[in-house]
Write a protein that holds these residues in place. Structure first.
Motif, PDB file in Angstrom:
ATOM      1  N   ALA A   1       0.830  -1.205   0.000  1.00  0.00           N
ATOM      2  CA  ALA A   1       0.000   0.000   0.000  1.00  0.00           C
ATOM      3  C   ALA A   1       0.863   1.253   0.000  1.00  0.00           C
ATOM      4  CB  ALA A   1      -0.934   0.004   1.214  1.00  0.00           C
ATOM      5  N   GLY A   2       0.265   2.352  -0.449  1.00  0.00           N
ATOM      6  CA  GLY A   2       0.924   3.652  -0.449  1.00  0.00           C
ATOM      7  C   GLY A   2      -0.112   4.751  -0.475  1.00  0.00           C
ATOM      8  N   MET A   3       0.312   5.977  -0.132  1.00  0.00           N
ATOM      9  CA  MET A   3      -0.596   7.116  -0.114  1.00  0.00           C
ATOM     10  C   MET A   3       0.009   8.305  -0.838  1.00  0.00           C
ATOM     11  SD  MET A   3      -2.475   7.208   3.631  1.00  0.00           S
ATOM     12  CE  MET A   3      -3.716   8.363   2.980  1.00  0.00           C
ATOM     13  N   ILE A   4      -0.877   9.182  -1.302  1.00  0.00           N
ATOM     14  CA  ILE A   4      -0.523  10.427  -1.977  1.00  0.00           C
ATOM     15  C   ILE A   4      -1.227  11.552  -1.250  1.00  0.00           C
ATOM     16  CG2 ILE A   4      -0.695  11.729  -4.143  1.00  0.00           C
ATOM     17  CD1 ILE A   4      -1.137   8.832  -5.449  1.00  0.00           C
ATOM     18  N   PHE A   5      -0.484  12.555  -0.814  1.00  0.00           N
ATOM     19  CA  PHE A   5      -1.080  13.715  -0.161  1.00  0.00           C
ATOM     20  C   PHE A   5      -1.030  14.928  -1.083  1.00  0.00           C
ATOM     21  CE2 PHE A   5      -0.368  12.705   4.646  1.00  0.00           C
ATOM     22  CZ  PHE A   5      -1.443  11.844   4.608  1.00  0.00           C
ATOM     23  N   VAL A   6      -2.079  15.765  -0.975  1.00  0.00           N
ATOM     24  CA  VAL A   6      -2.064  17.083  -1.601  1.00  0.00           C
ATOM     25  C   VAL A   6      -2.387  18.109  -0.505  1.00  0.00           C
ATOM     26  CG1 VAL A   6      -2.724  16.233  -3.879  1.00  0.00           C
ATOM     27  CG2 VAL A   6      -4.509  16.946  -2.269  1.00  0.00           C
ATOM     28  N   PRO A   7      -1.998  19.371  -0.691  1.00  0.00           N
ATOM     29  CA  PRO A   7      -2.212  20.367   0.363  1.00  0.00           C
ATOM     30  C   PRO A   7      -3.693  20.674   0.574  1.00  0.00           C
ATOM     31  CG  PRO A   7      -0.616  21.132  -1.280  1.00  0.00           C
ATOM     32  CD  PRO A   7      -1.279  19.924  -1.856  1.00  0.00           C
ATOM     33  N   CYS A   8      -4.014  21.097   1.794  1.00  0.00           N
ATOM     34  CA  CYS A   8      -5.321  21.683   2.065  1.00  0.00           C
ATOM     35  C   CYS A   8      -5.104  23.034   2.748  1.00  0.00           C
ATOM     36  CB  CYS A   8      -6.208  20.766   2.909  1.00  0.00           C
ATOM     37  SG  CYS A   8      -5.495  20.185   4.458  1.00  0.00           S
ATOM     38  N   LYS A   9      -6.004  23.945   2.515  1.00  0.00           N
ATOM     39  CA  LYS A   9      -5.834  25.337   2.963  1.00  0.00           C
ATOM     40  C   LYS A   9      -5.659  25.417   4.480  1.00  0.00           C
ATOM     41  CE  LYS A   9      -8.086  29.878   2.874  1.00  0.00           C
ATOM     42  NZ  LYS A   9      -6.803  30.571   2.726  1.00  0.00           N
ATOM     43  N   ASP A  10      -4.561  26.024   4.890  1.00  0.00           N
ATOM     44  CA  ASP A  10      -4.230  26.237   6.306  1.00  0.00           C
ATOM     45  C   ASP A  10      -4.121  24.936   7.091  1.00  0.00           C
ATOM     46  OD1 ASP A  10      -4.266  29.035   5.908  1.00  0.00           O
ATOM     47  OD2 ASP A  10      -6.429  29.100   6.261  1.00  0.00           O
ATOM     48  N   GLY A  11      -4.041  23.810   6.387  1.00  0.00           N
ATOM     49  CA  GLY A  11      -3.947  22.520   7.062  1.00  0.00           C
ATOM     50  C   GLY A  11      -5.217  22.090   7.764  1.00  0.00           C
ATOM     51  N   ILE A  12      -6.349  22.734   7.447  1.00  0.00           N
ATOM     52  CA  ILE A  12      -7.591  22.504   8.200  1.00  0.00           C
ATOM     53  C   ILE A  12      -8.392  21.361   7.594  1.00  0.00           C
ATOM     54  CG2 ILE A  12      -9.829  23.508   8.816  1.00  0.00           C
ATOM     55  CD1 ILE A  12      -8.401  26.212   8.995  1.00  0.00           C
ATOM     56  N   SER A  13      -8.821  20.439   8.456  1.00  0.00           N
ATOM     57  CA  SER A  13      -9.706  19.351   8.054  1.00  0.00           C
ATOM     58  C   SER A  13     -10.617  19.029   9.235  1.00  0.00           C
ATOM     59  CB  SER A  13      -8.899  18.129   7.628  1.00  0.00           C
ATOM     60  OG  SER A  13      -9.745  17.103   7.157  1.00  0.00           O
ATOM     61  N   HIS A  14     -11.600  18.138   9.010  1.00  0.00           N
ATOM     62  CA  HIS A  14     -12.635  17.868  10.018  1.00  0.00           C
ATOM     63  C   HIS A  14     -13.297  19.182  10.428  1.00  0.00           C
ATOM     64  CE1 HIS A  14     -11.225  13.618  11.478  1.00  0.00           C
ATOM     65  NE2 HIS A  14     -11.360  13.711  10.165  1.00  0.00           N
TER      66      HIS A  14
END
Length: 412
Positions: free
Chosen positions: A369-382
């Motif tokens: 398995a492997g993952m790919i990340f892309v940026p999100c604004k200000d690091g905000i999630s949830h």
């Protein structure tokens, strides 16, 4: 092959259409697992998959696998996916991006009339968020044998409704036994959910591993007393002792850079009165690191400090570990495929160790398995204001396309 690109506008349009199901006033999404809204989301994605020529299989915990045939269907499929359930105050991209990026890979292969050697599949897993039912990452956890189907079925929400009942009600209690679905390799594209990529101005995060975590409940017991008449030296102040432990949690994390993490996120003070010395404090401890040896060392340092504090203060202190997930290194072949695709496409990149849990952790127990990340604004999630740039989402999906083709092969 090196010139192949996905359709970024089509990917964005799909994300926005799915986001309308459970849309919130602040621009986010509330689509809790196994609700009527979840059923609508599932139906929409499955409908898109069928329109793209995919065959659909649902297992007994509600995990959905949508398959594009390869030239050699005896080979195990190269799978990509994530989840479409959200937090109560969730965003448009967490989980949803990974599923719809997989669908966009399939649509692109259809557009270009490309046949892969191995089959390609797009999966979405049940109850990744754990916001309605626990444990989190339920569907992928049952799939890999981390816990039983019976345990998952018995989980109930605050209204007393069970997973088994709700799966049946929304029509996604399938027949396939979880874990019997073959996987040759697994990729998951995801927003980073942190600020590292944006801060470094990088487009793609290559994810070599996910941090392990240890969660604890700590209780410090002193004695309530009047805040005025009780001299400082005669107090048994549970809060003051608890704060010493809380500060040490942060100090321990700082002693184990760069991936040491230490957090106290929940605190309950009794009796929580302005003029009463606190008699009991309950709080959570969250320790994380990317290396199990380091995580164990952090665990032992924390327990040793608690023991010293108990001895020095004479107060009652208990610590109970309530959850543990070991660090998850991803397979070198899948990490290499992501790195190779990123280099070929010319995107700026850096390695980013994930601090959050993902279905890929459990998938990695049964397949590379492997993952790919892309940026999100200000690091905000949830959070309902979670946001990501369309060009970054497109770039991550292009990397996913080429990484999957690296593993699945193109039929000659």
């Amino acid at each position: 092959m090196s010139e192949m690109r996905i359709n970024g506008e089509r990917l964005w349009a799909a994300l926005m259409e799915l986001a309308r199901i459970g849309a919130t006033p602040k621009g986010g999404v509330k689509r809790l697992t196994l609700t009527d809204l979840d059923r609508q989301g599932r139906d929409l994605v499955v409908g898109w998959g069928k329109a793209a020529g995919l065959s659909v299989t649902v297992d007994q915990i509600g995990n959905v696998f949508m398959r594009r045939a390869g030239r050699n269907n005896a080979l195990p499929p190269v799978v990509t996916g994530s989840h479409i359930d959200t937090q109560p105050t969730g965003g448009k991209f967490d989980g949803n991006y990974g599923v719809l990026a997989g669908l966009e890979v399939v649509r692109t292969l259809n557009d270009l009339n490309i046949q892969t050697e191995a089959p390609i599949e797009v999966a979405f897993w049940t109850n990744e968020e754990g916001s309605r039912f626990v444990p989190v990452m339920m569907g992928s956890g049952v799939f890999c044998g981390a816990f039983s189907l019976e345990t998952a079925y018995a989980a109930r929400d605050v209204e007393g409704k069970s997973v088994g009942e709700e799966l049946e009600r929304i029509g996604y209690k399938g027949s396939e036994v979880p874990g019997q679905h073959p996987i040759g390799a697994y990729f998951e594209a995801h927003i980073e959910q942190g600020p590292v990529l944006e801060d470094a101005d990088k487009v793609i995060g290559v994810v070599p591993a996910v941090m392990g975590l240890s969660w604890y409940d700590c209780v410090v017991t002193g004695m309530e007393a009047h805040a005025g008449p009780t001299p400082m030296g005669l107090r048994k102040d549970a809060l003051q002792v608890a704060t010493k432990i809380m500060q040490e949690v942060v100090a321990i994390a700082n002693r184990y850079p760069p991936y040491g993490r230490g957090t106290v996120g929940m605190v309950q003070v009794f009796p929580n009165s302005r003029n009463v010395i606190p008699g009991e404090v309950k709080f959570s401890i969250d320790l994380r690191n990317v290396n199990d040896t380091l995580l164990i060392a952090m665990h032992e340092e924390m327990l040793a400090f608690v023991e010293r504090t108990r001895s020095e203060t004479g107060l009652g202190i208990t610590v109970e570990r309530v959850s543990y997930y070991p660090p998850c290194p991803f397979h070198p072949d899948c990490v290499g495929a992501v790195r190779k695709a990123t280099g070929k496409l010319g995107y700026s990149t850096m390695d980013v160790v994930s601090g959050a849990g993902h279905d890929a952790i459990y998938a990695a127990r049964v397949a590379p398995a492997g993952m790919i990340f892309v940026p999100c604004k200000d690091g905000i999630s949830h959070n309902e204001i979670e946001d990501a740039k369309s060009e970054h989402l497109e770039a991550g999906c292009n990397v996913l396309l080429h990484a999957m083709l690296d593993r699945a092969g193109i039929a000659s």
